[in-house]
Design a protein around this motif. Structure first.
Motif, mmCIF file in Angstrom:
data_model
loop_
_atom_site.group_PDB
_atom_site.id
_atom_site.type_symbol
_atom_site.label_atom_id
_atom_site.label_comp_id
_atom_site.label_asym_id
_atom_site.label_seq_id
_atom_site.Cartn_x
_atom_site.Cartn_y
_atom_site.Cartn_z
ATOM 1 N N LEU A 202 49.380 61.506 61.550
ATOM 2 C CA LEU A 202 49.717 61.174 60.169
ATOM 3 C C LEU A 202 49.965 59.681 60.009
ATOM 4 O O LEU A 202 49.449 59.042 59.088
ATOM 5 C CB LEU A 202 50.942 61.967 59.728
ATOM 6 N N VAL A 287 52.830 68.428 53.049
ATOM 7 C CA VAL A 287 52.480 68.906 54.383
ATOM 8 C C VAL A 287 53.571 69.852 54.866
ATOM 9 O O VAL A 287 54.742 69.465 54.953
ATOM 10 C CB VAL A 287 52.324 67.739 55.374
ATOM 11 N N PHE A 330 43.824 68.970 61.242
ATOM 12 C CA PHE A 330 44.790 68.210 60.450
ATOM 13 C C PHE A 330 44.212 66.868 60.044
ATOM 14 O O PHE A 330 44.411 66.414 58.910
ATOM 15 C CB PHE A 330 46.080 68.010 61.241
ATOM 16 N N LEU A 334 44.018 65.904 56.187
ATOM 17 C CA LEU A 334 44.805 64.803 55.638
ATOM 18 C C LEU A 334 43.912 63.756 54.983
ATOM 19 O O LEU A 334 44.246 63.229 53.912
ATOM 20 C CB LEU A 334 45.662 64.171 56.728
ATOM 21 N N ILE A 347 48.854 70.898 52.700
ATOM 22 C CA ILE A 347 48.299 71.171 54.024
ATOM 23 C C ILE A 347 49.306 72.013 54.782
ATOM 24 O O ILE A 347 50.458 71.609 54.967
ATOM 25 C CB ILE A 347 48.026 69.872 54.805
#
Length: 389
Positions: A202, A287, A330, A334, A347
Motif C-alpha cells: 500500500l 480497505v 491486492f 489498489l 477492497i
C-alpha cells in the motif's frame, strides 16, 4: 422558543457550517432547516458514534462542526467522544436533546437518561449550557461555546429541552436508487499474506497526496513501524470509527483518502457502509484487512468468514468492490481503486492472523498526529469542496 434560522444563522457567523447526527423529534426543526439551507452541509448518520467520527473527519479537513443527537444516543457517542475527540483534541459543538427531563411526562425508556444527561456530560468532561430558549440567549451562548472550544480544543455541549425551536418544514428530495456498482474477484485461494506485507504494498502504491486513516490496534501500529508520514492518521481508540472519520475527510477534500479497516472494526459499525454509499465520495478507498480475528486482544474469532464485505458495500451504494487474498491481487485492486473516479471503492483482502513479534506503538502523541494531518489536508486550499452532494 426560537426559530431554527435564528440559531443557525448565528452559528454560521461563528463558523459552524457542517452538521451531522441522528434525528430526534426535539431536533426536527433544526435538522429540517439545516437540510434546506444551501449554506450548510448535513450528513445523516446511522448511529451517534458514527456522527461523532464523521464530524471529527470534517474538522480535520477544515470545517467547524455540529453533532446533533437525542440524549439516549449520547450513550452510543461516549466511546468516540472519550477515545477520539479527547486524545486527539478534536472539538465539535454537541447539541443533545433532553428527553425524560425530570418533571415532564415522557416515555419510560427516557426516564433514566433524562435524569443523568448533565451528569454524563460532566463525567466525560464535556462542558455544557442550556440550548437557547430566546433570541437574546443565542449569541451569548454561542460566544461562550466558541470561546470554550477555542481554549480547550474539545467538544462543548448544548442541552436542548422540549419545544426550544419552532416547527420547520422539511425540504428534502428522497434518495434515488443508483445502478449497482462493479465487482471484481481476484482471489487465488493460496497462502494468505501478512498484514504488514499488505501495508508495504500500500505504501508503495498510494500517492503522496493521499491521506491514510488507520484503524485502532495493530494496523496503525504496523503502519507507523513501516513509515511515519504527515498524511497518516493512526486511531488509538474509537474502534469502528475509522471509516466514518475518513468519510468526513473525503467529503471536504479532493485528495484521495484511504481508510484501513479491520474485519472486527468494520463489523462494529457496519452501518457506516450505508452512509458512505449514500453520500458516495469518489475519492474514498476503503480497505478491509480481514484476518478473521481480534488480533490485538488474543486472537478471538470474528464472524467475518460468514460475511461478504464487497457484496455488502455494493448493496449500500459503493461504486466498485474487489475481493482478494494475495499481494498480487491486492496490488491490482489498489491500483484500480485509486484510479476509480465514480464513487467509493472497497477492497476486501483476507490475510493471515498475527503481527510482528516486537511491535511498537506510535511515539507521536495523538494531538500532534491530528494537527499535522490537518495541516497536510489544508496545504492546498483549492482542494476544498463546497456543498455535500
Amino acid at each position: 422558543m426560537i426559530a431554527a434560522n435564528e440559531f443557525l444563522g448565528s452559528a454560521r457567523d461563528h463558523g459552524f457550517s457542517f452538521y451531522t447526527g441522528v434525528p430526534c423529534s426535539f431536533l426536527t426543526p433544526l435538522i429540517n432547516r439545516v437540510i434546506s439551507d444551501r449554506h450548510l452541509d448535513y450528513v445523516g448518520a446511522t448511529s451517534e458514534g458514527e456522527a461523532v467520527a464523521i464530524a471529527a473527519g470534517a474538522w480535520l479537513a477544515g470545517r467547524q462542526t455540529v453533532v446533533m443527537c437525542q440524549n439516549s444516543g449520547l450513550g452510543n457517542a461516549v466511546n468516540p467522544l472519550t477515545s477520539l475527540n479527547f486524545p486527539f483534541r478534536i472539538p465539535t459543538l454537541l447539541v443533545v436533546t433532553w428527553r425524560g427531563q425530570p418533571g415532564l411526562k415522557d416515555e419510560p425508556q427516557h426516564v433514566l437518561m433524562g435524569e443523568i444527561t448533565s451528569r454524563l456530560l460532566e463525567t466525560i468532561r464535556i462542558p455544557y449550557a442550556d440550548f437557547p430558549s430566546s433570541m437574546d440567549d443565542v449569541e451569548p451562548i454561542l460566544t461562550r461555546a466558541m470561546a470554550d472550544i477555542t481554549a480547550s480544543e474539545l467538544p462543548f455541549g448544548l442541552i436542548m429541552a422540549k419545544g426550544s425551536v419552532k416547527a420547520e418544514d422539511l425540504q428534502q428530495e428522497p434518495a434515488s436508487a443508483r445502478p449497482r456498482g462493479w465487482q471484481k474477484d481476484l482471489r487465488m485461494q493460496g497462502d494468505r499474506p501478512a498484514r504488514i506485507a499488505v501495508l508495504e504494498r500500500l505504501l508503495a502504491l498510494v500517492p503522496e497526496s493521499a491521506g491514510i486513516v488507520a484503524t485502532t490496534g495493530k494496523t496503525g501500529r504496523e503502519l507507523f513501524t513501516l513509515a511515519d508520514r504527515e498524511q497518516h492518521l493512526y486511531l488509538v481508540g474509537s474502534m469502528g470509527c475509522a471509516s466514518g472519520l475518513a468519510l468526513g475527510v473525503s467529503l471536504n477534500s479532493r485528495r484521495k483518502v484511504v481508510v484501513l479497516d479491520g474485519d472486527g472494526a468494520a463489523l462494529m459499525k457496519l452501518g457506516t457502509l450505508a452512509t458512505i454509499g449514500a453520500y458516495a465520495p469518489s475519492n474514498l478507498v476503503h480497505v478491509v484487512l480481514d484476518n478473521g480475528v481480534h488480533d490485538s486482544t488474543g486472537g478471538q474469532a470474528t464472524v467475518s468468514p460468514l460475511i461478504d464485505f464487497v457484496d455488502a458495500a455494493l448493496a449500500c451504494g459503493y461504486a466498485w468492490g474487489c475481493c482478494c487474498d494475495s499481494l498480487g491481487g491486492f496490488d491490482r485492486a489498489l491500483r484500480e481503486a485509486i484510479d476509480n473516479v465514480y464513487g467509493p471503492a472497497l477492497i476486501h483482502i483476507r490475510i493471515k492472523p498475527g503481527s510482528l513479534e516486537k511491535l511498537g506503538r506510535p511515539t507521536v502523541p495523538p494531538y500532534e498526529v491530528a494537527r499535522r494531518f490537518k495541516a497536510f489536508l489544508a496545504k492546498d486550499d483549492q482542494d476544498r469542496k463546497g456543498k455535500v452532494a
